[in-house]
Design a protein around this motif. Sequence first.
Motif, short mmCIF file in Angstrom:
data_model
loop_
_atom_site.label_atom_id
_atom_site.label_comp_id
_atom_site.label_asym_id
_atom_site.label_seq_id
_atom_site.Cartn_x
_atom_site.Cartn_y
_atom_site.Cartn_z
N SER A 1 0.84 -1.19 0.00
CA SER A 1 0.00 0.00 0.00
C SER A 1 0.88 1.24 0.00
O SER A 1 2.00 1.22 0.52
CB SER A 1 -0.91 0.01 1.24
OG SER A 1 -1.66 1.21 1.31
N ASP B 1 -0.70 3.96 1.18
CA ASP B 1 -1.47 4.66 2.21
C ASP B 1 -0.81 4.40 3.56
O ASP B 1 -0.82 3.28 4.07
CB ASP B 1 -2.91 4.15 2.19
CG ASP B 1 -3.81 4.84 3.20
OD1 ASP B 1 -3.31 5.34 4.22
OD2 ASP B 1 -5.03 4.87 2.96
N ARG B 2 -0.20 5.44 4.15
CA ARG B 2 0.52 5.26 5.41
C ARG B 2 -0.39 4.74 6.53
O ARG B 2 0.02 3.91 7.34
CB ARG B 2 1.16 6.58 5.85
CG ARG B 2 2.34 7.02 5.00
CD ARG B 2 2.80 8.41 5.41
NE ARG B 2 3.23 8.45 6.80
CZ ARG B 2 4.51 8.32 7.19
NH1 ARG B 2 5.46 8.14 6.29
NH2 ARG B 2 4.83 8.41 8.47
N LYS B 3 -1.63 5.20 6.56
CA LYS B 3 -2.54 4.78 7.62
C LYS B 3 -2.88 3.30 7.49
O LYS B 3 -2.85 2.55 8.47
CB LYS B 3 -3.81 5.62 7.59
CG LYS B 3 -4.78 5.30 8.72
CD LYS B 3 -5.98 6.23 8.68
CE LYS B 3 -6.96 5.89 9.82
NZ LYS B 3 -8.16 6.78 9.78
N SER C 1 -1.14 1.03 5.83
CA SER C 1 0.09 0.27 6.02
C SER C 1 0.42 0.12 7.49
O SER C 1 0.78 -0.97 7.95
CB SER C 1 1.25 0.96 5.29
OG SER C 1 2.43 0.21 5.41
N ASN D 1 -7.07 -3.08 -0.49
CA ASN D 1 -5.90 -2.43 -1.10
C ASN D 1 -5.76 -2.70 -2.59
O ASN D 1 -4.85 -2.18 -3.22
CB ASN D 1 -4.61 -2.87 -0.39
CG ASN D 1 -4.18 -4.29 -0.76
OD1 ASN D 1 -5.00 -5.11 -1.18
ND2 ASN D 1 -2.90 -4.59 -0.61
N GLU E 1 -5.10 -0.03 -5.19
CA GLU E 1 -3.78 0.61 -5.23
C GLU E 1 -2.79 -0.12 -6.13
O GLU E 1 -1.64 0.30 -6.26
CB GLU E 1 -3.19 0.69 -3.83
CG GLU E 1 -3.94 1.59 -2.87
CD GLU E 1 -3.13 1.84 -1.61
OE1 GLU E 1 -2.13 2.59 -1.70
OE2 GLU E 1 -3.47 1.26 -0.56
#
Length: 362
Positions: free
Chosen positions: A197, A199-201, A203, A242, A245
Amino acid sequence: MSPSPVIVGAARGRGARSNHSGRYEAQGREAFDDGWTPDEPDPKSFSTTVSPEKAKVIITRNDSPDVGFSASINPYRGCEHGCIYCYARPAHAYMGLSPGLDFESKLFFKPEAAALLERELSRPRYVPEVIHIGGNTDPYQPQERSLRITRSVIEVLSRFEHPFSIISKSALILRDLDLLAPMAEKNLVRVAISITSLDRKLSRSMEPRAATPEKRLEAVRRLSEAGVPVIVMFAPAIPGLNDHEMEGVLERSAQAGARGAGYVALRLPLEIKDLFREWLESDHPDRASRVMSLVRQMRGGKDYDAQWGKRMKGEGPIADLMSQRFAAAKRRYGLDFRFDGLDLTRFRPPPKAGDQIDLFGL
């Protein structure tokens, strides 16, 4: 070892939401608050222990038609990265431990890995084949920074000029560029970096102690700039969570220098299906039922199908669409490079002290 208690709720920095006893235990245990011990430490604070494991051999072999290697080395058992989807979790039950929080907090390392490898590679009848490092748990999880077991294994492979591949989701792999780059020049190594991913959140929730997406892309870039061939792994691809992505991850990876790509559909064998459901309900309640519905549509109506040829990609319309999207994205971003096989011909056991010197240099 006696099973650990169940911890309900999110333990700080951990992926699993429970710690149910392993499937081989005769009794199950569950923690609960009886009101008598209010001053005890917060049960959600789970400390990590790392213990040595006595191994008799270091190269393990498999005959699975679904993986691209038959020989592998795993320096560690358990993984502090805490990825909720990790297919290695059920193996902790063989230790009398839970595939849940125990898997990511009760870890084992193989201190004699390098010595065992040198002994196995030095056997007169040994026939070289590409060895894969990290097929089970990540070889660059946090304790590798001090224990250096993975590095010691690569040092042996370097001295023997033995080809290998390695997979990780940690930027710590860059520490060993001084070994990887010279071996890459000789076509002796290939690296896979797992990026699930951007997306830091998401991940952080899904892989709580793994490197950030940016750090992994930086690892791809620096490895590629040093001449080390890199494959990016979009694994697992989780429908409804996910999978949207996929194209973005491949595009950013190609921009960073990756030359190939692969993916694996979410696998939920044994205890993982319950652990994953708990995590979904805890962290993504708005999508939990939708995600599990899509997963079952890829698995013939079940949470998981372990059949050879199906377990890595699934089946049905959703699985087919995922496969088509991935193939198209690989072509679009130039990640369909055809790699030559790693060089097996350079393998030579180095001379040992006391070996007779060849006076004619032959």
